[in-house]
Design an enzyme around this catalytic site. Structure first.
Site, PDB file in Angstrom:
ATOM      1  CB  SER A  36      -0.949  -0.039   1.210  1.00 39.42           C
ATOM      2  OG  SER A  36      -2.010   0.872   1.072  1.00 39.42           O
ATOM      3  CG  ASP A  82      -6.872  -2.953  -4.091  1.00 40.99           C
ATOM      4  OD1 ASP A  82      -7.592  -2.142  -3.474  1.00 40.99           O
ATOM      5  OD2 ASP A  82      -5.645  -3.032  -3.922  1.00 40.99           O
ATOM      6  CG  HIS A 117      -5.544  -2.414  -0.396  1.00 43.36           C
ATOM      7  ND1 HIS A 117      -4.898  -1.928  -1.514  1.00 43.36           N
ATOM      8  CD2 HIS A 117      -4.996  -1.756   0.667  1.00 43.36           C
ATOM      9  CE1 HIS A 117      -4.016  -1.009  -1.157  1.00 43.36           C
ATOM     10  NE2 HIS A 117      -4.061  -0.893   0.158  1.00 43.36           N
TER      11      HIS A 117
END
Length: 261
Positions: free
Chosen positions: A104, A208, A236
């Site tokens: 991320s 995601d 994600h």
């Protein structure tokens, strides 16, 4: 597991170290994250990366986890600061060659580190990476201000570290991303990805809700030696929900790096 801190420019930067293997890996968590909040299956348990082959160093970036105070200061140098802290941690621990992994927001940092320290970073693994700023990407991240977006297990992870303070820390980060064009006009990871000399492994979850496939494709295309793997049902946090497959794929990639393929 061992834990400690290294003083970098007067600030105490914390880390945790797992495993005893000869291949060291620096882990960059996502926003407000730590090793334990973000990489649980990778550092401990049946799906952990082989502790006899790998040593994982999970960084707690300045302003997050135990690397507080100070409160995290958002600026145009924020990612470079995290890169430098990682470099100083690995230097202090005696590692001169290692891989870097980021998830991320930490994926951006991992890519920048691989570009800035080619003599140190021998491979780079990233997932959930946003490759460039756009109104669509900012809007996708901004929806996470609503804590109903978070699963209870994920909220519990951050509550253990921060208590109720985690919501304020998260909102500050989202506010930074909403103003990202002020700090980084026309920001893109392209200038860094193109400079990476080591192999890059990009993973993407097709489900995601925050990061679209085009970002992972974009990053993979910029790196001269890259692989892209998609999880058709991954979200994600694909490394959590598909921990066993993640372990298999990443260890295979790292073995290829070690063997010079």
């Amino acid at each position: 597991m061992t834990s400690g801190s290294i003083t970098v420019d007067g600030n105490h930067i914390w880390y945790e170290k797992f495993g005893t293997g000869s291949h060291a890996i620096l882990l960059y968590p996502g926003a407000i994250g730590t090793g334990r909040t973000d990489f649980g299956p990778q550092i401990e348990g049946p799906n952990a990366l082989n502790p006899m082959k790998y040593t994982l160093i999970a960084l707690e970036p300045l302003g997050w986890g135990r690397s507080r105070p100070p409160v995290r200061k958002y600026s145009s140098n924020i990612y470079n600061n995290d890169v430098y802290c990682g470099y100083k941690i690995m230097e202090a621990l005696g590692y001169t060659s290692y891989s870097v992994m980021g998830w991320s927001d930490g994926a951006k940092t991992a890519i920048i580190m691989a570009a800035k320290y080619p003599s140190r970073v021998m491979s780079c693994v990233v997932w959930g990476v946003i490759g460039y700023s756009s109104p669509k990407s900012v809007k996708s991240v901004a929806i996470t201000k609503n804590i109903r977006f978070w699963g209870q297990d994920l909220m519990d992870n951050y509550l253990k570290v921060y208590g109720q303070e985690w919501t304020n820390l998260w909102n500050r980060h989202i506010e930074f991303l909403e103003k990202v064009d002020y700090f980084f006009p026309n920001w893109s990871i392209i200038e860094y990805a193109r400079k990476i000399q080591s192999p890059v492994f990009v993973l993407h979850g097709d489900q995601d809700p925050i990061v679209e496939l085009e970002h992972s494709v974009f990053v993979a295309k910029q790196a001269s030696d890259s692989q892209l793997h998609r999880f058709p049902k991954g979200s994600h946090n694909l490394h959590i929900t598909y921990a066993m497959e993640f372990k298999r794929l990443v260890e295979t990639f790292l073995e290829e790096v070690d063997n010079g393929y």
